[in-house]
Design an enzyme around this catalytic site. Structure first.
Site: not given
Ligand code: SMG
Ligand code: MG
Length: 368
Positions: A162, A188, A135, A238, A213, A262, A290, A190
């Site tokens: 990305l 992603d 990520s 997610d 995502e 997760k 993750g 978020n």
């Molecule tokens: O653990 O490599 C990792 C991070 C993966 O992008 C990642 N996680 O929304 O999937 C997600 C994010 C959540 C944490 S971002 C601070």
């Molecule tokens: Mg995510």
């Protein structure tokens, strides 16, 4: 088992580079570790809550407080605790899934160490190595992003993800797609977009992405149904997926055709396996998300990612992507894969010297 102590460790782990998402940047991981002791042995769990309530409503100090004041007392009072009974014993508290997951994982680790069984075998793993993605955070410039992505491609990662947000989407995705050719690529958001952005997000279709995502706020399943119908890039939830029931509902409504799992987000590995099973029954591929875990959490994630339905590379990167020194033996990427630990429980040993060195306060010991 009868629990005799639950110890909460709070530690700071500097990240090898800042990680920026649509909700902000972080330079260190503020981590809560749960250590349980019992009449059959001990176990560890890592709480994945972030320092601030920005990925979800949970945050590390809040997780610590709810464990100290509500969850740990309930488990310490119980005459007999099993991995399967933890969720039931903690059901009285609404939400706080990351806090509950850390406790359940520690109990599971203790139970399996006692019988000699690995997380992988207990979850139903079918492979001993898993494909890994990485990520990639929002970068200061396109050039900086391309340099970082090239480094990960050179290391062998099988998929690039990305982070995007309004103002940082089509241009970086186009540049990375040109750089990496047909290497798997996904994005992603978020929750950074709204329904007003559906047409804009449709322009991502030209980049042959594996998935987009969580573009919209977690409660809004309907908005994801609308987007899924409007674009050809598969939509993957997610943040929205917090139980197996929600997963089945969102899939049934056409909101998500791929699911990010997760364990922390869903209250533990037992629920994570149930979500895997529900998705497998519905023919929906899943992948392991993750939360910038140390080796303690990563060991369990890699075991989960070895289940048959995990057909896409996970955010299960090698230790070096996050930390100069990990809390366990480092997870090392080989041919784009990580080995699934095979030893009892999590299969990794916690480096107590580092847990001590990186502590941000004295451990908090809770007893019956
Ligand atoms: O653990 O490599 C990792 C991070 C993966 O992008 C990642 N996680 O929304 O999937 C997600 C994010 C959540 C944490 S971002 C601070
Ligand atoms: Mg995510």
């Amino acid at each position: 088992m009868k629990l005799t102590a639950i110890t909460l460790h709070r530690i700071a782990m500097p990240l090898v580079r800042p990680f920026e998402t649509s909700f902000g940047s972080q330079t260190a991981r503020d981590i809560l570790l749960v250590h349980v002791e019992s009449d059959i042995g001990e176990g560890w769990g890592e709480c994945v809550a972030m320092a601030d309530p920005v990925y979800s409503s949970e945050y590390v100090a809040g997780a610590e407080a709810v464990i100290r004041d509500y969850l740990a007392p309930a488990l310490l009072r119980a005459v007999d605790v099993t991995p399967e009974s933890v969720a039931r014993l903690l059901h009285f508290a609404v939400g706080h899934r990351m806090a509950k997951a850390a406790l359940e994982t520690a109990v599971l680790d203790a139970a399996l160490r006692a019988t000699g069984e690995s997380f992988a075998r207990s979850f139903g793993a079918v492979r001993d190595r898993v494909d890994c993605g990485v990520s990639v955070g929002i970068a200061p410039s396109i050039d900086a992003l391309l340099a970082e992505v090239q480094g990960y491609v050179d290391e062998g990662y099988k998929r690039i993800k990305l982070k995007i947000k309004p103002g940082w989407d089509l241009e970086p995705v186009r540049a990375v797609r040109e750089l990496i050719g047909d290497t798997l690529l996904q994005v992603d958001a978020n929750t950074a977009y709204t329904l007003d952005d559906v047409e804009h997000l449709g322009h991502l279709d030209e980049f042959g992405l594996l998935l987009i995502e969580q573009p919209f706020v977690e409660e809004d399943i309907a908005a994801h149904v609308t987007l899924s119908a409007a674009i050809s890039t598969p939509v993957c939830l997610d943040e929205s997926i917090v139980t197996a029931e929600v997963a089945a509902d969102a899939i049934g409504r056409g909101a998500t055709s791929i699911v990010n799992i997760k364990a922390g987000r869903v209250g533990g590995y037992l629920e994570a396996v149930r979500i895997h099973d529900v998705c497998a029954d519905l023919g929906v591929p899943v992948w392991c998300g993750g939360m910038l875990e140390t080796g303690i959490g990563r060991a369990a994630n890699v075991a989960l990612a070895a289940l048959p339905g995990f057909t896409l590379p996970g955010d299960t990167s090698g230790s070096s992507r996050y930390f100069a020194e990990d809390l366990t033996e480092p997870f090392v990427l080989r041919d784009g894969q990580l080995d699934v630990p095979q030893g009892p429980g999590s299969g990794v040993e916690v480096r107590l010297d580092l847990v001590r060195d990186r502590a941000t306060r004295e451990p908090l010991v809770l007893r019956p």
